[in-house]
Structure formats: structure tokens, C-alpha cells
Scaffold this motif. Structure first.
Motif, PDB file in Angstrom:
ATOM      1  N   GLN A  15      10.191  11.420   2.607  1.00  0.00           N
ATOM      2  CA  GLN A  15       9.621  11.827   3.723  1.00  0.00           C
ATOM      3  C   GLN A  15       7.921  11.765   3.822  1.00  0.00           C
ATOM      4  O   GLN A  15       7.513  11.298   5.012  1.00  0.00           O
ATOM      5  N   LEU A  16       7.387  11.729   2.864  1.00  0.00           N
ATOM      6  CA  LEU A  16       5.907  11.575   2.876  1.00  0.00           C
ATOM      7  C   LEU A  16       5.522  10.212   3.108  1.00  0.00           C
ATOM      8  O   LEU A  16       4.415   9.892   3.613  1.00  0.00           O
ATOM      9  N   LEU A  73       1.022   9.677  -5.745  1.00  0.00           N
ATOM     10  CA  LEU A  73       1.779  10.989  -5.217  1.00  0.00           C
ATOM     11  C   LEU A  73       2.473  11.580  -6.458  1.00  0.00           C
ATOM     12  O   LEU A  73       2.311  12.840  -6.783  1.00  0.00           O
ATOM     13  N   VAL A  74       3.520  10.755  -6.909  1.00  0.00           N
ATOM     14  CA  VAL A  74       4.494  11.321  -7.600  1.00  0.00           C
ATOM     15  C   VAL A  74       3.858  11.493  -9.264  1.00  0.00           C
ATOM     16  O   VAL A  74       3.990  12.449  -9.890  1.00  0.00           O
ATOM     17  N   VAL A 121      13.400  13.587  -4.365  1.00  0.00           N
ATOM     18  CA  VAL A 121      13.668  12.303  -3.609  1.00  0.00           C
ATOM     19  C   VAL A 121      13.619  12.401  -2.236  1.00  0.00           C
ATOM     20  O   VAL A 121      12.861  11.584  -1.702  1.00  0.00           O
ATOM     21  N   ALA A 122      14.033  13.535  -1.651  1.00  0.00           N
ATOM     22  CA  ALA A 122      13.864  13.660  -0.167  1.00  0.00           C
ATOM     23  C   ALA A 122      12.557  13.861   0.088  1.00  0.00           C
ATOM     24  O   ALA A 122      11.889  13.281   1.286  1.00  0.00           O
ATOM     25  N   PRO A 181       0.656  -1.215  -0.185  1.00  0.00           N
ATOM     26  CA  PRO A 181      -0.123   0.049  -0.041  1.00  0.00           C
ATOM     27  C   PRO A 181       0.800   1.067   0.148  1.00  0.00           C
ATOM     28  O   PRO A 181       0.503   2.403  -0.685  1.00  0.00           O
ATOM     29  N   ARG A 182       1.956   1.273   0.612  1.00  0.00           N
ATOM     30  CA  ARG A 182       2.720   2.468   0.757  1.00  0.00           C
ATOM     31  C   ARG A 182       3.453   2.713  -0.550  1.00  0.00           C
ATOM     32  O   ARG A 182       3.410   3.789  -1.074  1.00  0.00           O
TER      33      ARG A 182
END
Length: 319
Positions: free
Chosen positions: A30-31, A16-17, A25-26, A8-9
């Protein structure tokens, strides 16, 4: 890479991307809070690093990524199948060494159980047979499928110069499949004879004797004791001298078993299976089998018709 479904992640990160078009990338790490998720998507091909901006990732075509992974996996499968297909050949020499080691460790007498294990040991002995292959077959019939499966093996032994001789029961000589087999192997140089009675099944292959384990063909005893091998080979030679050639010589009629002739005479005299069995001290099952052989050979189950046919063949009577 690991073969598994997306977590799921990982799916959330890809979406999102995809929505933003590009993402540092950072920020992506983080998200989601999972560096492994980003690494897996990059390895899978669902995300890709922008060549001009190495710190930025963009979404890739899922169908193209899946196709690339499928192609990679199929190549690995083909490679694995080729490797598996080579295994028997690549380990053949080791198998032979293993069996020899087992033989040396188990001594001069070894019991092998199970048809596959027996067939493997027997095949290896026959493939390396150089001196002799002396066999005794006490079965009343030799199935056509069995003869077809061994004829190539037996001919190979003859061609290598081995002394190949076989003993069959007399009734086998009336089987057409056996006749064709014997004609082929004797033409190559083998010898085949018959006897009315034979002891247990036996193979003498070079310096090894194989006999059933306690009379059960699902188990076999492999004997390499020189004294035992010599004794059983001599028994074969005695039986061989008593036997009749399977294929009669030109101008010579094949001999007929005395018991068979006696049963013929009794049938013509009108005796029943039970009477014949009692008079000859045979089982009714045995007499029934002999009657079936007579019916097959003369093409009749009529005692009257059989009498006429026997009179033509034996005008002076059956002695």
C-alpha cells in the motif's frame, strides 16, 4: 529473474522496511503502490518473509543478496559458455548435410566466393578424400607457413590410401621449406614433380575439381560434372608424365631449368637485366626473379664469381 538496477520505488520500499525492522506485506504494498516492487525485492533477496509470520517482511543484507545473485549469474554464464563451445561439434553433421544439399541443389558446377567459405568446402573434401588428390601449384614460391599448415592434411590423405600427387614449378625445388615438406610427404608415399611452366591452380579431389574463378583465388569453382573432372584429371596426367621428380634419385643431380641456364650464361657474358629480358622475350620482373634465385643458390651476386662457380659445375660449358 530480470537483470536490472533497482527502481526508485524499490529502493524506497527497502528503506522503509529497514527503518521499521519489519512490515506487514499489505502495508508495504500500500505504501509503495506497486506489487511488482515488493515481488522483485523478495526475489532479489533484499526482503524476506518471516518464517513465523508469513504476512510480514524483513530487510536482508544487501551484500549477501548481491553475492547470491552474482553467483547465480556466473553459473548461468559458465553454462552458456559450455554450450557455445559445444556448438561447432554438435552441428558438424548438420553442416555436412547442408553442404551436400547445397551441392545437389546448385548442380554440377558451383562458384564459391570468399576465403573462409572456400577453405571450409576444401577442408571437408580433403577430410573425406579416399581415392585421389591431384594438385597443380603454378606459384613460383611455396611459403613455409602454407606448407606447415597443409602437411598434416596431406599426410592424412596418403595414409588413407589416396593417390596424392603434386606438380610444382621448377624454382620451388630450391626452397629449403619445400624440400623438407616434399621429403616428408614422399616418404609417406606421395609423389611430387616439377615443370618449368604450369597452367592455373587446380585440385582434383576424388570426383571434384576445384579451380580459381576467372583466375582469382578469392573465388573458386567446384566442378562435379564427370566429363569435366575426367578431362582435367587427364590433363594432370599428361603434365605429370612431362615432369621431373622433385627429389633427385640417388646419384642423380637435380635438373636445372633451361631458361635458368640461359640466364646464367648471359649474366656471365655481362648482359644486363634489360638485355636478357629483351633477348629471351621475358619481362624484366621475371628476369629479376630468376637472378634472385641464382644469387640465392650460388651465394653471390657477382657475375665474375658466378662465372667461376659455373665453370666448376659445368667444365664443358653451359649448353
Amino acid at each position: 529473474m530480470e537483470r536490472r538496477d533497482l527502481t526508485p520505488r524499490e529502493e524506497a520500499l527497502y528503506r522503509l522496511v529497514l527503518e521499521q525492522g519489519q512490515m506487514p506485506v499489505a502495508d508495504a504494498t500500500q505504501l509503495v503502490g506497486d506489487k511488482d516492487a515488493l515481488a522483485y525485492l523478495l526475489e532479489f533477496g533484499l526482503l524476506a518473509v518471516d518464517p513465523e509470520f508469513p504476512d510480514v517482511v524483513a530487510a536482508g543484507d544487501p551484500e549477501l543478496a548481491a553475492a547470491r545473485q552474482s553467483s547465480r549469474v556466473l553459473k548461468e554464464v559458465v553454462r552458456d559458455l559450455l554450450w557455445v563451445s559445444r556448438l561447432p561439434q554438435s552441428t558438424a553433421s548438420l553442416t555436412k548435410q547442408y553442404i551436400r544439399a547445397q551441392e545437389s541443389q546448385s548442380g554440377a558446377i558451383e562458384v564459391v566466393t570468399g576465403t573462409p567459405a572456400i577453405d571450409q568446402r576444401l577442408s571437408m573434401l580433403l577430410e573425406s578424400c579416399q581415392e585421389r588428390m591431384l594438385t597443380i601449384h603454378p606459384e613460383a614460391t611455396r611459403p613455409s607457413a602454407t606448407l606447415q599448415s597443409v602437411i598434416g592434411r596431406d599426410l592424412d590423405a596418403v595414409r588413407r590410401g589416396a593417390d596424392v600427387r603434386m606438380l610444382y614449378l621448377t624454382p620451388v625445388r630450391r626452397q629449403s621449406a619445400a624440400q623438407a615438406y616434399v621429403e616428408a610427404v614422399t616418404a609417406a608415399g606421395a609423389g611430387v614433380r616439377t615443370l618449368a611452366h604450369l597452367p592455373q591452380r587446380q585440385f582434383v579431389i576424388d570426383d571434384t575439381v576445384i579451380i580459381p574463378y576467372n583466375g582469382d583465388i578469392s573465388g573458386a569453382v567446384f566442378i562435379q560434372d564427370p566429363s569435366t573432372v575426367t578431362a582435367l584429371a587427364r590433363i594432370f596426367e599428361v603434365l605429370w608424365q612431362l615432369g621431373e621428380d622433385f627429389m633427385p634419385r640417388p646419384g642423380q643431380e637435380a635438373p636445372i631449368d633451361k631458361t635458368l641456364l640461359t640466364v646464367m650464361r648471359m649474366l656471365v657474358d655481362g648482359m644486363s637485366t634489360r638485355q636478357i629480358a629483351r633477348n629471351l622475350q621475358l619481362s624484366e620482373r621475371m628476369v629479376t626473379r630468376i637472378r634472385a634465385e641464382i644469387n640465392e643458390e650460388y651465394g653471390t651476386d657477382s657475375a665474375i664469381r658466378l662465372g667461376w662457380l659455373l665453370h666448376e659445375r659445368f667444365p664443358n660449358g653451359i649448353n
